[in-house]
Design a protein around this motif. Structure first.
Motif, PDB file in Angstrom:
ATOM      1  N   PHE A 147      -9.600  -7.340  16.008  1.00 36.67           N
ATOM      2  CA  PHE A 147     -10.723  -7.518  16.938  1.00 36.67           C
ATOM      3  C   PHE A 147     -10.585  -8.782  17.796  1.00 36.67           C
ATOM      4  N   GLU A 148      -9.673  -9.682  17.413  1.00 42.26           N
ATOM      5  CA  GLU A 148      -9.477 -10.920  18.176  1.00 42.26           C
ATOM      6  C   GLU A 148      -8.474 -10.757  19.317  1.00 42.26           C
ATOM      7  N   ILE A 149      -7.802  -9.617  19.365  1.00 41.48           N
ATOM      8  CA  ILE A 149      -6.710  -9.424  20.326  1.00 41.48           C
ATOM      9  C   ILE A 149      -7.244  -8.824  21.633  1.00 41.48           C
ATOM     10  N   PRO A 150      -6.897  -9.418  22.773  1.00 40.76           N
ATOM     11  CA  PRO A 150      -7.331  -8.848  24.059  1.00 40.76           C
ATOM     12  C   PRO A 150      -6.630  -7.513  24.340  1.00 40.76           C
ATOM     13  N   GLU A 151      -7.318  -6.651  25.067  1.00 36.72           N
ATOM     14  CA  GLU A 151      -6.740  -5.361  25.441  1.00 36.72           C
ATOM     15  C   GLU A 151      -5.446  -5.576  26.221  1.00 36.72           C
ATOM     16  N   GLY A 152      -4.444  -4.764  25.921  1.00 36.82           N
ATOM     17  CA  GLY A 152      -3.153  -4.874  26.613  1.00 36.82           C
ATOM     18  C   GLY A 152      -2.137  -5.744  25.900  1.00 36.82           C
ATOM     19  N   SER A 153      -2.581  -6.503  24.902  1.00 36.28           N
ATOM     20  CA  SER A 153      -1.669  -7.387  24.169  1.00 36.28           C
ATOM     21  C   SER A 153      -0.748  -6.578  23.258  1.00 36.28           C
ATOM     22  N   THR A 183       5.577  -1.882  16.444  1.00 39.16           N
ATOM     23  CA  THR A 183       5.008  -2.647  17.546  1.00 39.16           C
ATOM     24  C   THR A 183       3.982  -1.778  18.286  1.00 39.16           C
ATOM     25  N   TYR A 184       2.831  -2.393  18.576  1.00 39.63           N
ATOM     26  CA  TYR A 184       1.718  -1.653  19.190  1.00 39.63           C
ATOM     27  C   TYR A 184       1.194  -2.399  20.420  1.00 39.63           C
ATOM     28  N   LYS A 185       0.550  -1.629  21.289  1.00 38.11           N
ATOM     29  CA  LYS A 185      -0.160  -2.203  22.427  1.00 38.11           C
ATOM     30  C   LYS A 185      -1.648  -1.976  22.207  1.00 38.11           C
ATOM     31  N   MET A 186      -2.418  -3.044  22.341  1.00 36.62           N
ATOM     32  CA  MET A 186      -3.856  -2.990  22.094  1.00 36.62           C
ATOM     33  C   MET A 186      -4.575  -2.169  23.159  1.00 36.62           C
ATOM     34  N   GLY A 187      -5.437  -1.243  22.685  1.00 41.19           N
ATOM     35  CA  GLY A 187      -6.202  -0.408  23.607  1.00 41.19           C
ATOM     36  C   GLY A 187      -7.686  -0.694  23.562  1.00 41.19           C
TER      37      GLY A 187
END
Length: 199
Positions: A148-154, A162-166
């Motif tokens: 929940f602390e990660i900005p979208e797109g990170s 490895t994942y990209k935050m949506g």
């Protein structure tokens, strides 16, 4: 036994835990961290049973996990093979956990969350984001962050992938696996390693 237990559980819970271990003849093994679970209950062909709990849990997590697994043991002894986290287990878990819901065992900020959780206990406390975060002291492991602390797109790493935050969906987040291009839903309190912040 008590000296070993005191390294893993709140001090005031030790007499109750010892009582349960003796009463139900619990075979407890403390093991190294496993990525997919905090603890488990097993039955063997010879009729013996074993409970394992991860050694990296803090005292509040360890106690809750231990009682969770003791509930599996007691449920198995009383009812035989039933649904792992069904109504029988829920009732046994609630009954076993009530004596531990005290301010000299769990901090006051955790007790209301535990009380709410035990209205209908889930298979894992990780599916109860507020309780899970409180049990962790609202602090991720060194070098990690909560989803929940990660900005979208990170970009972040979790279990060698490895994942990209949506986008956020209520309490979970859409995360794109960059290898498979599949979207997975992550609980907000999962701890991951941030690779690239989009900000």
């Amino acid at each position: 036994m008590r000296e070993t237990l005191l390294a893993y559980i709140p001090e005031n819970s030790a007499p109750l835990v010892e009582y349960l271990i003796k009463k139900y003849a619990i075979n407890l093994k403390i093991v190294n961290e496993r990525q997919t679970k905090h603890g488990d209950f097993r039955t063997f062909a010879n009729g013996k049973t074993q409970i394992t709990v991860n050694n990296n849990l803090n005292k509040y997590q360890f106690l809750l996990t231990l009682v969770h697994e003791i509930a599996h043991h007691v449920t198995y002894k009383k009812f035989g093979r039933v649904q792992p986290h069904g109504k029988e287990w829920k009732t046994v878990f609630q009954h076993l956990m009530i004596p531990f819901l005290r301010p000299d065992i769990y901090p006051n900020h955790i007790l209301p969350l535990l009380a709410n959780h035990f209205k209908n206990p889930k298979a894992s406390t990780d599916s109860d984001p507020k309780l899970s975060l409180a049990l962790k002291g609202n602090t991720a492991e060194i070098g990690k962050v909560f989803v929940f602390e990660i900005p979208e797109g990170s970009i972040f790493r979790y279990k060698k992938n490895t994942y990209k935050m949506g986008k956020r969906r209520r309490t979970r987040y859409e995360c794109l696996n960059l290898s498979t291009q599949k979207v997975y839903l992550f609980n907000q309190n999962i701890e991951v390693s941030l690779i690239k912040n989009n900000l």
